[in-house]
Design a protein around this motif. Structure first.
Motif, PDB file in Angstrom:
ATOM      1  N   ARG A 107      -5.776  49.962   1.551  1.00  0.00           N
ATOM      2  CA  ARG A 107      -6.854  50.449   1.936  1.00  0.00           C
ATOM      3  C   ARG A 107      -7.284  50.359   3.255  1.00  0.00           C
ATOM      4  O   ARG A 107      -7.048  49.026   3.762  1.00  0.00           O
ATOM      5  N   PRO A 108      -7.910  51.187   4.064  1.00  0.00           N
ATOM      6  CA  PRO A 108      -8.409  51.029   5.214  1.00  0.00           C
ATOM      7  C   PRO A 108      -9.436  49.701   5.572  1.00  0.00           C
ATOM      8  O   PRO A 108      -9.980  49.577   4.941  1.00  0.00           O
ATOM      9  N   GLY A 109      -8.847  49.017   6.613  1.00  0.00           N
ATOM     10  CA  GLY A 109      -9.510  47.904   6.733  1.00  0.00           C
ATOM     11  C   GLY A 109      -9.283  46.659   6.130  1.00  0.00           C
ATOM     12  O   GLY A 109      -9.885  45.685   6.442  1.00  0.00           O
ATOM     13  N   ALA A 110      -8.712  46.587   4.838  1.00  0.00           N
ATOM     14  CA  ALA A 110      -8.730  45.710   4.172  1.00  0.00           C
ATOM     15  C   ALA A 110      -7.805  44.363   4.613  1.00  0.00           C
ATOM     16  O   ALA A 110      -8.044  43.277   4.457  1.00  0.00           O
ATOM     17  N   ARG A 111      -6.708  44.964   5.231  1.00  0.00           N
ATOM     18  CA  ARG A 111      -5.902  43.643   5.898  1.00  0.00           C
ATOM     19  C   ARG A 111      -6.518  42.746   6.913  1.00  0.00           C
ATOM     20  O   ARG A 111      -6.383  41.409   7.117  1.00  0.00           O
ATOM     21  N   ALA A 112      -7.312  43.777   7.780  1.00  0.00           N
ATOM     22  CA  ALA A 112      -8.054  42.885   8.869  1.00  0.00           C
ATOM     23  C   ALA A 112      -9.064  42.044   8.425  1.00  0.00           C
ATOM     24  O   ALA A 112      -9.294  40.860   8.720  1.00  0.00           O
ATOM     25  N   PHE A 113      -9.908  42.291   7.454  1.00  0.00           N
ATOM     26  CA  PHE A 113     -11.182  41.314   6.893  1.00  0.00           C
ATOM     27  C   PHE A 113     -10.447  40.327   5.999  1.00  0.00           C
ATOM     28  O   PHE A 113     -10.894  39.085   6.124  1.00  0.00           O
ATOM     29  N   ALA A 114      -9.451  40.665   5.387  1.00  0.00           N
ATOM     30  CA  ALA A 114      -8.920  39.717   4.601  1.00  0.00           C
ATOM     31  C   ALA A 114      -8.288  38.439   5.737  1.00  0.00           C
ATOM     32  O   ALA A 114      -8.314  37.145   5.115  1.00  0.00           O
ATOM     33  N   ALA A 115      -7.362  38.901   6.586  1.00  0.00           N
ATOM     34  CA  ALA A 115      -6.893  38.081   7.572  1.00  0.00           C
ATOM     35  C   ALA A 115      -7.886  37.075   8.164  1.00  0.00           C
ATOM     36  O   ALA A 115      -7.693  35.939   8.258  1.00  0.00           O
ATOM     37  N   TRP A 116      -8.673  37.852   8.627  1.00  0.00           N
ATOM     38  CA  TRP A 116      -9.689  37.092   9.463  1.00  0.00           C
ATOM     39  C   TRP A 116     -10.806  36.329   8.384  1.00  0.00           C
ATOM     40  O   TRP A 116     -11.225  35.056   8.951  1.00  0.00           O
ATOM     41  N   GLY A 117     -11.027  36.673   7.218  1.00  0.00           N
ATOM     42  CA  GLY A 117     -11.579  35.863   6.415  1.00  0.00           C
ATOM     43  C   GLY A 117     -10.790  34.676   6.055  1.00  0.00           C
ATOM     44  O   GLY A 117     -11.453  33.373   5.984  1.00  0.00           O
ATOM     45  N   LEU A 118      -9.490  34.668   6.012  1.00  0.00           N
ATOM     46  CA  LEU A 118      -8.529  33.438   5.894  1.00  0.00           C
ATOM     47  C   LEU A 118      -8.835  32.476   6.946  1.00  0.00           C
ATOM     48  O   LEU A 118      -8.826  31.419   6.568  1.00  0.00           O
ATOM     49  N   VAL A 119      -8.808  32.820   8.118  1.00  0.00           N
ATOM     50  CA  VAL A 119      -8.942  32.117   9.306  1.00  0.00           C
ATOM     51  C   VAL A 119     -10.382  31.548   9.255  1.00  0.00           C
ATOM     52  O   VAL A 119     -10.610  30.104   9.544  1.00  0.00           O
ATOM     53  N   ALA A 120     -11.481  32.068   8.813  1.00  0.00           N
ATOM     54  CA  ALA A 120     -12.701  31.496   8.843  1.00  0.00           C
ATOM     55  C   ALA A 120     -12.676  30.448   7.576  1.00  0.00           C
ATOM     56  O   ALA A 120     -13.733  29.504   7.786  1.00  0.00           O
ATOM     57  N   ARG A 121     -11.937  30.421   6.521  1.00  0.00           N
ATOM     58  CA  ARG A 121     -12.207  29.632   5.400  1.00  0.00           C
ATOM     59  C   ARG A 121     -11.004  28.569   5.548  1.00  0.00           C
ATOM     60  O   ARG A 121     -11.174  27.738   5.026  1.00  0.00           O
ATOM     61  N   LEU A 122     -10.194  28.510   6.428  1.00  0.00           N
ATOM     62  CA  LEU A 122      -9.208  27.533   6.658  1.00  0.00           C
ATOM     63  C   LEU A 122      -9.881  26.175   6.956  1.00  0.00           C
ATOM     64  O   LEU A 122      -9.705  25.186   6.554  1.00  0.00           O
ATOM     65  N   PRO A 123     -10.985  26.020   7.873  1.00  0.00           N
ATOM     66  CA  PRO A 123     -11.727  24.912   7.920  1.00  0.00           C
ATOM     67  C   PRO A 123     -12.281  24.346   6.687  1.00  0.00           C
ATOM     68  O   PRO A 123     -12.527  23.058   6.768  1.00  0.00           O
ATOM     69  N   ALA A 124     -12.536  25.198   5.919  1.00  0.00           N
ATOM     70  CA  ALA A 124     -13.069  24.350   4.501  1.00  0.00           C
ATOM     71  C   ALA A 124     -12.056  23.363   3.881  1.00  0.00           C
ATOM     72  O   ALA A 124     -12.507  22.430   3.608  1.00  0.00           O
ATOM     73  N   GLY A 125     -10.805  23.464   4.325  1.00  0.00           N
ATOM     74  CA  GLY A 125      -9.748  22.497   3.784  1.00  0.00           C
ATOM     75  C   GLY A 125      -9.612  21.390   4.922  1.00  0.00           C
ATOM     76  O   GLY A 125      -8.796  20.514   4.614  1.00  0.00           O
ATOM     77  N   PRO A 183     -21.944  30.005   6.414  1.00  0.00           N
ATOM     78  CA  PRO A 183     -22.102  31.321   5.559  1.00  0.00           C
ATOM     79  C   PRO A 183     -20.819  31.282   4.663  1.00  0.00           C
ATOM     80  O   PRO A 183     -19.826  30.935   4.852  1.00  0.00           O
ATOM     81  N   ASN A 184     -21.060  31.720   3.391  1.00  0.00           N
ATOM     82  CA  ASN A 184     -19.984  31.510   2.400  1.00  0.00           C
ATOM     83  C   ASN A 184     -19.032  32.866   2.781  1.00  0.00           C
ATOM     84  O   ASN A 184     -19.161  33.801   2.197  1.00  0.00           O
ATOM     85  N   THR A 185     -18.008  32.681   3.306  1.00  0.00           N
ATOM     86  CA  THR A 185     -17.160  33.874   3.821  1.00  0.00           C
ATOM     87  C   THR A 185     -16.289  34.263   2.582  1.00  0.00           C
ATOM     88  O   THR A 185     -16.120  35.338   2.729  1.00  0.00           O
ATOM     89  N   GLY A 186     -16.225  33.301   1.626  1.00  0.00           N
ATOM     90  CA  GLY A 186     -15.271  33.785   0.496  1.00  0.00           C
ATOM     91  C   GLY A 186     -15.984  34.765  -0.221  1.00  0.00           C
ATOM     92  O   GLY A 186     -15.627  35.752  -0.997  1.00  0.00           O
ATOM     93  N   GLY A 187     -17.151  34.402  -0.396  1.00  0.00           N
ATOM     94  CA  GLY A 187     -18.334  35.088  -1.268  1.00  0.00           C
ATOM     95  C   GLY A 187     -18.211  36.537  -0.573  1.00  0.00           C
ATOM     96  O   GLY A 187     -18.238  37.512  -1.155  1.00  0.00           O
ATOM     97  N   MET A 188     -18.366  36.543   0.654  1.00  0.00           N
ATOM     98  CA  MET A 188     -18.409  37.870   1.503  1.00  0.00           C
ATOM     99  C   MET A 188     -17.499  38.620   1.423  1.00  0.00           C
ATOM    100  O   MET A 188     -17.453  39.926   1.406  1.00  0.00           O
ATOM    101  N   SER A 189     -16.258  38.019   1.555  1.00  0.00           N
ATOM    102  CA  SER A 189     -15.073  38.638   0.871  1.00  0.00           C
ATOM    103  C   SER A 189     -14.942  39.297  -0.023  1.00  0.00           C
ATOM    104  O   SER A 189     -14.328  40.532  -0.281  1.00  0.00           O
ATOM    105  N   ARG A 190     -15.158  38.448  -1.142  1.00  0.00           N
ATOM    106  CA  ARG A 190     -14.918  39.239  -2.641  1.00  0.00           C
ATOM    107  C   ARG A 190     -16.157  40.198  -2.638  1.00  0.00           C
ATOM    108  O   ARG A 190     -16.041  41.288  -3.680  1.00  0.00           O
ATOM    109  N   ALA A 191     -17.327  40.019  -2.151  1.00  0.00           N
ATOM    110  CA  ALA A 191     -18.198  41.127  -2.226  1.00  0.00           C
ATOM    111  C   ALA A 191     -17.725  42.504  -1.607  1.00  0.00           C
ATOM    112  O   ALA A 191     -17.876  43.537  -1.815  1.00  0.00           O
ATOM    113  N   ARG A 192     -16.915  42.296  -0.520  1.00  0.00           N
ATOM    114  CA  ARG A 192     -16.193  43.325   0.003  1.00  0.00           C
ATOM    115  C   ARG A 192     -15.281  44.106  -0.955  1.00  0.00           C
ATOM    116  O   ARG A 192     -15.294  45.303  -1.134  1.00  0.00           O
TER     117      ARG A 192
END
Length: 428
Positions: free
Chosen positions: A50-68, A157-166
């Motif tokens: 799906r268009p744009g899915a890889r981009a937001f999933a990849a950057w969302g992963l970067v944004a969530r890495l600091p959570a760990g 912000p809850n990046t994981g929640g925003m990604s799941r909402a997308r």
């Protein structure tokens, strides 16, 4: 999903092409070739087509890495500067507790105003808070200053929640694909908690104690900015309706209580493991728990049906006894193996729980509903972190702290079982 349904969703042109390739003419490869050609793509491949899915999933992963990274980094840098795991656990717990109050408010603003408009300033403010906390620890500021400063980081912000909402917006007509997307998101969370502690431990030990916090803050801000910039996949702002808070949805409060107890499992396990191992290898050992969860999440995403939440929690309660037994032997390899196996119950539990949240939450409050679940988890993690820090400093025997995750998992199972007594929630 049936092949005809896939073809119907593919559109008339794709259907014509597929029928032309698999029509009545014979195929030299045999009759099974027609079935192979008509077989739909695996869900995980269709997700990223799906268009744009890889981009937001990849950057969302970067944004969530600091959570760990941030929790482990804070524990290491505070314990090394002040010599107290109890203080480190209490400061970390304070940040999580304040976040449990602010996160739903930020999520409500995201639902009302849009992801990019709210997430960017919220992430920038949290970034400054992490920088000030690292400076306070470096300067050996009074302990009260750490508690005040860590509260400033609670606007993340809850990046994981925003990604799941997308994903929920993109896949609103494909529940099978949405199950796969939720499993992918949980596996991504676990990947962050697998790599994050390792990276944090390496940075804090190889460079200086504040290095993990500083690197995590930069990754968090950069990832959030690039995630928010992918506006094409951002869900549209839903019109305000009198649906009310997701807390009013039947079954939501008992489910949040389950998330609270489940968070206590994660918070206590992290702190007691760091205190038990106490060295550069602590991060990699702790990461094995997330590795087991990540693998289980990927496998669970391919399952055709989800397990009940009670079943997942029962498995978690049983498997959390393995680190306790392994720590009692004094063997570090045994503890690592126990954490790896115990982690395999985490992702299925979280995927199933988040699926229940999505079903209970009104569509125009989806981000708020998922953030409430994350908030309950954060509150549980805060409680578990503080309790785990106290147990690490006052344990009558080395493996004592590992009793806490077992007890918390048992409480989560009991709460879920009690909630499932009602006829409407027997599917839990």
């Amino acid at each position: 999903m049936a092949t005809d349904q896939v073809l119907d969703r593919a559109g008339p042109r794709a259907r014509t092409l597929i029928h032309a390739a698999t029509g009545p003419h014979p195929d030299p490869r045999g009759p099974d070739a027609h079935t192979a050609l008509r077989r739909p793509l695996p869900h995980d491949r269709r997700l990223f087509a799906r268009p744009g899915a890889r981009a937001f999933a990849a950057w969302g992963l970067v944004a969530r890495l600091p959570a760990g990274m941030l929790g482990v980094s804070a524990v290491i840098m505070i314990a090394s500067a002040y010599g107290s795991y109890a203080l480190a656990g209490a400061v970390t717990a304070t940040g999580l507790a304040v976040g449990s109050v602010t996160a739903p408010l930020i999520a409500r603003l995201v639902d009302r105003c849009g992801q990019a408009r709210i997430a960017v300033p919220a992430a920038a403010y949290a970034f400054l808070g992490h920088l000030v906390l690292a400076l306070c620890v470096y300067e050996r500021a009074p302990a009260w200053a750490l508690f005040v400063t860590v509260a400033a980081t609670a606007t993340s912000p809850n990046t994981g929640g925003m990604s799941r909402a997308r994903w929920a917006h993109l896949l609103r007509d494909d529940p099978d694909a949405l199950h796969t997307a939720n499993s992918f998101e949980q596996a991504a969370d676990e990947l962050c908690f697998m790599l994050g502690p390792v990276l944090a431990a390496v940075l804090c030990s190889a460079l200086f104690p504040q290095a993990g916090t500083l690197v995590a803050a930069v990754l968090f801000l950069g990832g959030t900015l690039l995630f928010a910039a992918r506006r094409a996949t951002e869900p549209p702002v839903a019109p305000r309706t009198p649906a009310g808070s997701p807390l009013r949805a039947p079954g939501m409060v008992p489910l949040l209580a389950v998330f609270l107890a489940t968070g206590a499992v994660f918070g206590s396990l992290e702190v007691v493991t760091l205190a038990y191992v106490d060295g550069p290898v602590a991060g990699p050992v702790l990461a094995l728990q997330a590795a087991g969860s990540c693998a289980a999440g990927l496998l669970y995403g391919r399952a055709r049906r989800a397990a009940r939440l009670r079943t997942c929690l029962a498995a978690m309660a049983a498997l959390m006894a393995l680190p306790l037994l392994a720590a009692s032997t004094g063997s570090l390899p045994a503890l690592a193996a126990g954490l790896l196996v115990a982690g395999m119950a985490t992702a299925p539990t979280m995927v199933t729980g988040m699926g229940l949240v999505q079903r209970l939450t009104p569509p125009d409050r989806l981000n708020e509903g998922m953030t409430l679940a994350v908030t309950a988890l954060l509150a549980g993690i805060a409680t578990g972190s503080a309790t785990g820090g106290w147990a690490a400093d006052h344990a009558p025997f080395p493996a004592f702290g590992f009793l806490l995750p077992v007890a918390a998992a048992a409480v989560a199972l009991a709460l879920c079982t009690a909630a499932g007594m009602t006829k409407a929630r027997r599917s839990w």
